[in-house]
Design a protein around this motif. Structure first.
Motif, PDB file in Angstrom:
ATOM      1  N   GLY A  15      16.199   4.141   2.504  1.00 16.67           N
ATOM      2  CA  GLY A  15      15.468   4.375   2.531  1.00 16.67           C
ATOM      3  C   GLY A  15      14.059   6.236   3.136  1.00 16.67           C
ATOM      4  N   GLY A  16      13.881   5.988   4.428  1.00 15.76           N
ATOM      5  CA  GLY A  16      13.418   6.805   5.118  1.00 15.76           C
ATOM      6  C   GLY A  16      14.223   8.584   4.902  1.00 15.76           C
ATOM      7  N   ALA A  17      15.197   8.136   4.970  1.00 16.11           N
ATOM      8  CA  ALA A  17      16.692   9.063   4.191  1.00 16.11           C
ATOM      9  C   ALA A  17      16.044  10.122   3.225  1.00 16.11           C
ATOM     10  N   LEU A  18      15.646   9.388   2.412  1.00 12.70           N
ATOM     11  CA  LEU A  18      15.896   9.672   1.342  1.00 12.70           C
ATOM     12  C   LEU A  18      13.978  10.351   0.915  1.00 12.70           C
ATOM     13  N   ARG A  61      12.051  13.238  -8.534  1.00 13.22           N
ATOM     14  CA  ARG A  61      11.740  11.469  -9.752  1.00 13.22           C
ATOM     15  C   ARG A  61      13.418  11.514  -8.880  1.00 13.22           C
ATOM     16  N   ARG A  62      14.255  11.577  -9.296  1.00 18.13           N
ATOM     17  CA  ARG A  62      15.684  11.414  -9.252  1.00 18.13           C
ATOM     18  C   ARG A  62      15.844  10.556  -8.073  1.00 18.13           C
ATOM     19  N   VAL A  63      15.630  11.636  -6.512  1.00 14.18           N
ATOM     20  CA  VAL A  63      15.254  11.037  -5.212  1.00 14.18           C
ATOM     21  C   VAL A  63      14.263  10.069  -5.491  1.00 14.18           C
ATOM     22  N   GLY A  64      13.312  10.609  -5.365  1.00 17.03           N
ATOM     23  CA  GLY A  64      12.375   9.413  -5.473  1.00 17.03           C
ATOM     24  C   GLY A  64      12.840   7.442  -5.990  1.00 17.03           C
ATOM     25  N   ALA A  65      13.233   7.704  -6.912  1.00 12.98           N
ATOM     26  CA  ALA A  65      13.042   5.666  -7.533  1.00 12.98           C
ATOM     27  C   ALA A  65      14.580   5.425  -6.463  1.00 12.98           C
ATOM     28  N   LEU A  66      15.467   6.737  -5.879  1.00 12.19           N
ATOM     29  CA  LEU A  66      16.740   5.564  -4.776  1.00 12.19           C
ATOM     30  C   LEU A  66      15.741   5.301  -3.357  1.00 12.19           C
ATOM     31  N   HIS A  67      14.502   6.418  -2.781  1.00 13.04           N
ATOM     32  CA  HIS A  67      13.462   5.702  -1.981  1.00 13.04           C
ATOM     33  C   HIS A  67      13.218   4.558  -2.691  1.00 13.04           C
ATOM     34  N   LEU A  68      12.611   4.688  -3.351  1.00 13.71           N
ATOM     35  CA  LEU A  68      11.531   3.392  -3.936  1.00 13.71           C
ATOM     36  C   LEU A  68      12.735   2.235  -3.944  1.00 13.71           C
ATOM     37  N   THR A  69      14.036   2.011  -4.464  1.00 15.92           N
ATOM     38  CA  THR A  69      15.260   1.252  -4.738  1.00 15.92           C
ATOM     39  C   THR A  69      15.299   0.646  -3.582  1.00 15.92           C
ATOM     40  N   ALA A  70      15.462   2.134  -2.350  1.00 18.94           N
ATOM     41  CA  ALA A  70      15.818   1.374  -1.097  1.00 18.94           C
ATOM     42  C   ALA A  70      14.911   1.440  -0.379  1.00 18.94           C
ATOM     43  N   ALA A  88       0.678  -0.950   0.284  1.00 16.29           N
ATOM     44  CA  ALA A  88       0.144   0.101   0.209  1.00 16.29           C
ATOM     45  C   ALA A  88       0.590   1.053  -0.285  1.00 16.29           C
ATOM     46  N   ALA A  89       2.301   0.943   1.002  1.00 13.36           N
ATOM     47  CA  ALA A  89       2.507   2.248   0.433  1.00 13.36           C
ATOM     48  C   ALA A  89       3.771   2.901  -1.137  1.00 13.36           C
ATOM     49  N   VAL A  90       3.892   1.687  -1.322  1.00 10.20           N
ATOM     50  CA  VAL A  90       4.507   1.645  -2.697  1.00 10.20           C
ATOM     51  C   VAL A  90       3.062   2.152  -3.617  1.00 10.20           C
ATOM     52  N   ILE A  91       2.163   1.847  -3.315  1.00 13.07           N
ATOM     53  CA  ILE A  91       1.037   1.856  -4.405  1.00 13.07           C
ATOM     54  C   ILE A  91       1.480   4.069  -4.668  1.00 13.07           C
ATOM     55  N   THR A  92       0.676   4.107  -3.345  1.00 12.11           N
ATOM     56  CA  THR A  92       0.963   5.151  -2.669  1.00 12.11           C
ATOM     57  C   THR A  92       1.573   6.229  -3.413  1.00 12.11           C
ATOM     58  N   GLY A  93       3.514   5.820  -3.306  1.00  9.19           N
ATOM     59  CA  GLY A  93       4.205   6.089  -3.062  1.00  9.19           C
ATOM     60  C   GLY A  93       4.610   6.552  -4.915  1.00  9.19           C
ATOM     61  N   LEU A  94       4.354   5.515  -5.969  1.00 13.65           N
ATOM     62  CA  LEU A  94       3.866   5.467  -6.869  1.00 13.65           C
ATOM     63  C   LEU A  94       2.903   6.170  -7.986  1.00 13.65           C
ATOM     64  N   ALA A  95       2.045   6.559  -6.896  1.00 17.60           N
ATOM     65  CA  ALA A  95       0.787   7.832  -7.657  1.00 17.60           C
ATOM     66  C   ALA A  95       2.185   9.449  -7.450  1.00 17.60           C
ATOM     67  N   GLU A  96       2.216   9.401  -5.913  1.00 17.67           N
ATOM     68  CA  GLU A  96       2.961  10.993  -5.750  1.00 17.67           C
ATOM     69  C   GLU A  96       3.912  10.789  -7.004  1.00 17.67           C
ATOM     70  N   PHE A  97       5.256  10.145  -7.322  1.00 17.69           N
ATOM     71  CA  PHE A  97       6.258   9.693  -7.877  1.00 17.69           C
ATOM     72  C   PHE A  97       5.191  10.156  -9.564  1.00 17.69           C
ATOM     73  N   SER A  98       4.121  10.140 -10.171  1.00 15.34           N
ATOM     74  CA  SER A  98       3.699  10.435 -11.305  1.00 15.34           C
ATOM     75  C   SER A  98       3.887  11.826 -11.479  1.00 15.34           C
TER      76      SER A  98
END
Length: 176
Positions: free
Chosen positions: A152-155, A106-115, A89-99
């Motif tokens: 991931g939290g720091a990012l 987005r650069r930082v968001g991609a690293l955040h997602l990866t972590a 659920a956190a990933v799905i809401t994060g991806l909606a924000e990412f868009s």
């Protein structure tokens, strides 16, 4: 201080731009500003839903470390499962924000997602080890997962507080 420099450096990882732009474009096309997009992004609470939802898996995983320290293996295993079940659920809401993020965000968001995907993988491995009776291996995987959650939290914090992702999007801003 090294951490602020590392966080700022995450903004310059321009090698991610092609992939992150394609992902954001596909997500925007999929969600198209509809009621699902609004719900996932938090229109119903007046700010992004992602920071609210991530508290459940993070809280569960941090508490699992406390129960490991106390020697309560079963409580730790159950909390890891709760974290793993709520992380999507956190990933799905994060991806909606990412868009809706800018290129730098987005650069930082991609690293955040990866972590955080690394963290989820570590916690799934931990749960599997624990279920099979290998508690020490489970603790090792949990420690690695907690380190990934911290990164991931720091990012994520940098994305929100330093780069302003999602700030004042659903409201006018602070009243003076």
């Amino acid at each position: 201080m090294m951490l602020p420099r590392l966080l700022r450096a995450s903004e310059s990882v321009d090698r991610l731009d092609g992939v992150t732009e394609k992902l954001a474009h596909r997500l925007r096309r999929l969600l198209r500003g509809n009621v699902v997009d609004d719900a996932l992004r938090g229109a119903w609470i007046g700010h992004p839903a992602h920071p609210l939802i991530i508290t459940v898996p993070i809280g569960a995983w941090v508490c699992s470390a406390a129960f490991d320290a106390l020697g309560d293996r079963e409580a730790a295993r159950r909390l890891i499962a709760i974290g793993a079940l709520t992380a999507p659920a956190a990933v799905i809401t994060g991806l909606a924000e990412f868009s809706h993020l800018s290129t730098v965000q987005r650069r930082v968001g991609a690293l955040h997602l990866t972590a955080n995907l690394v963290a989820q993988t570590c916690y799934l491995a931990s749960h599997r080890c624990r279920t099979r009776g290998s508690h020490s291996a489970g603790i090792l995987w949990s420690a690695l997962g907690l380190a990934a959650v911290a990164a991931g939290g720091a990012l994520g914090g940098h994305l929100s507080y330093a780069l302003g992702a999602g700030v004042y999007e659903w409201q006018e801003g602070p009243e003076h």
